[in-house]
Design a protein around this motif. Structure first.
Motif, PDB file in Angstrom:
ATOM      1  N   HIS A  97     -34.013  19.843  30.574  1.00 34.38           N
ATOM      2  CA  HIS A  97     -33.864  19.727  31.783  1.00 34.38           C
ATOM      3  C   HIS A  97     -32.759  20.740  32.387  1.00 34.38           C
ATOM      4  O   HIS A  97     -31.698  20.734  31.740  1.00 34.38           O
ATOM      5  N   ASP A 101     -24.870  20.122  32.156  1.00 34.11           N
ATOM      6  CA  ASP A 101     -24.522  19.751  30.768  1.00 34.11           C
ATOM      7  C   ASP A 101     -25.582  19.812  29.445  1.00 34.11           C
ATOM      8  O   ASP A 101     -25.212  19.548  28.241  1.00 34.11           O
ATOM      9  N   HIS A 102     -26.452  20.462  29.859  1.00 39.96           N
ATOM     10  CA  HIS A 102     -27.623  20.518  28.727  1.00 39.96           C
ATOM     11  C   HIS A 102     -27.817  22.196  28.916  1.00 39.96           C
ATOM     12  O   HIS A 102     -28.433  22.576  27.757  1.00 39.96           O
ATOM     13  N   ASP A 195     -32.164  13.476  28.778  1.00 39.06           N
ATOM     14  CA  ASP A 195     -31.538  12.384  29.857  1.00 39.06           C
ATOM     15  C   ASP A 195     -32.646  11.580  30.178  1.00 39.06           C
ATOM     16  O   ASP A 195     -32.360  10.932  31.292  1.00 39.06           O
ATOM     17  N   HIS A 218     -26.737  10.384  27.181  1.00 41.57           N
ATOM     18  CA  HIS A 218     -25.426  10.212  26.873  1.00 41.57           C
ATOM     19  C   HIS A 218     -25.020   8.660  26.834  1.00 41.57           C
ATOM     20  O   HIS A 218     -23.990   8.255  26.807  1.00 41.57           O
TER      21      HIS A 218
HETATM   22 ZN   LIG Z   1     -26.768  14.996  30.421  1.00 40.35          ZN
END
Ligand SMILES: [Zn+2]
Length: 289
Positions: A97, A101-102, A195, A218
């Motif tokens: 997505h 952070d990805h 996520d 996470h």
């Molecule tokens: Zn994330």
């Protein structure tokens, strides 16, 4: 006469097997498998990228897959990590997505390697990181394949990669667009959840039983529910999470839930990069620390 005797014998053998099938323990399940351990291993790297996700998988058929590429500052670390393993090609890149952070390091990775296929969910973001990634993909002349429930990435004899989420195309929370993948090699399976939150995970109807779980979001308490873990029944769990992150990930309640299933819980903030390899039957774990 000999023939009748043989038929009788096979009947006894068949009923013997039926009895075995009723045995509920894990070990007998393993014994029933026709898959024999292979010299070709699947190696799953859960790369420590701080507060983000980056999962590189060396498949037993010689191909490779990258699921997410961490935060922007770790793009070069991911490139170096994969190069050090000896690869110049990534066959499948999956962006679960479009959160930073990805996909933070993904443009850098795509620039550095020959990439065969890119999968993304039908979700958009207006962030600079996302726009930059789309430009990089376009500059490379690659097209994006839509990732959603039911998409088969690989369907070989003893190696399957299938997407089990997202099932819907309209969510209020971007996390729920996360592509969720199940990889099965021989008897061993891995579930990568991105996520995805409870809303999306509850919609999954396919079999998500997996030996290894990349814990969702996470380790936050909005992703891993009791109902979900009952379906997965993980023997190993990996949480990709940054040290002293401001979100309070992973949640203590998530760890407690996971402990009902396994004590093999690994965290990238504590263990560094986690590498789980399998010959299709046995599972082996190595950690950086
Ligand atoms: Zn994330």
């Amino acid at each position: 006469m000999k023939k009748i005797f043989l038929s009788l014998l096979s009947l006894i053998l068949v009923s013997g097997c039926t009895n075995l099938n009723l045995e509920p323990s894990n070990s007998s399940e393993r014994e029933e498998s026709a898959f024999t351990p292979s010299s070709d291993e699947l190696v799953a790297h859960f790369i420590d990228v701080g507060q983000g996700d980056a999962n590189f998988i060396e498949l037993p058929n010689g191909e490779t897959m990258l699921i997410d590429a961490g935060i922007a500052s770790t793009g070069d670390d991911i490139v170096e990590y994969i190069e050090n393993l000896g690869y110049d090609t990534i066959d499948y890149v999956v962006s679960t997505h479009p959160h930073a952070d990805h996909i933070g390091g993904m443009a850098e990775v795509i620039e550095a390697f020959d990439v065969d296929a890119i999968y993304m969910p039908k979700a958009v973001s207006t962030s600079k990181t996302y726009e930059n990634l789309l430009e990089t993909i376009q500059d490379k002349g690659l097209s994006i394949k839509t990732g959603k429930s039911g998409v088969k990435v690989l369907d070989e004899d003893n190696l399957d990669i299938v997407m089990v989420a997202p099932s819907s195309d309209d969510y209020s929370n971007l996390n729920n667009y996360s592509i969720v993948l199940k990889i099965t090699y021989g008897d061993v399976s891995f579930l990568y959840t991105g996520d995805a939150e409870e809303e999306s995970l509850e919609e999954i109807t396919s079999d998500i039983k997996a030996d290894v779980l990349k814990v969702g979001h996470h380790g936050s308490d909005t992703s891993t529910s009791e109902e979900f873990l009952e379906k997965v029944n993980p023997q190993y769990a990996v949480i990709s999470v940054g040290e002293k992150n401001s979100y309070g990930h992973p949640a203590a309640s998530t760890i407690e839930l996971l402990q009902e299933y396994t004590n093999n819980i690994y965290q990238t903030d504590l263990n560094g990069t986690v590498v789980i390899s399998t010959d299709g039957v046995n599972i082996n774990v190595k950690t950086e620390r």
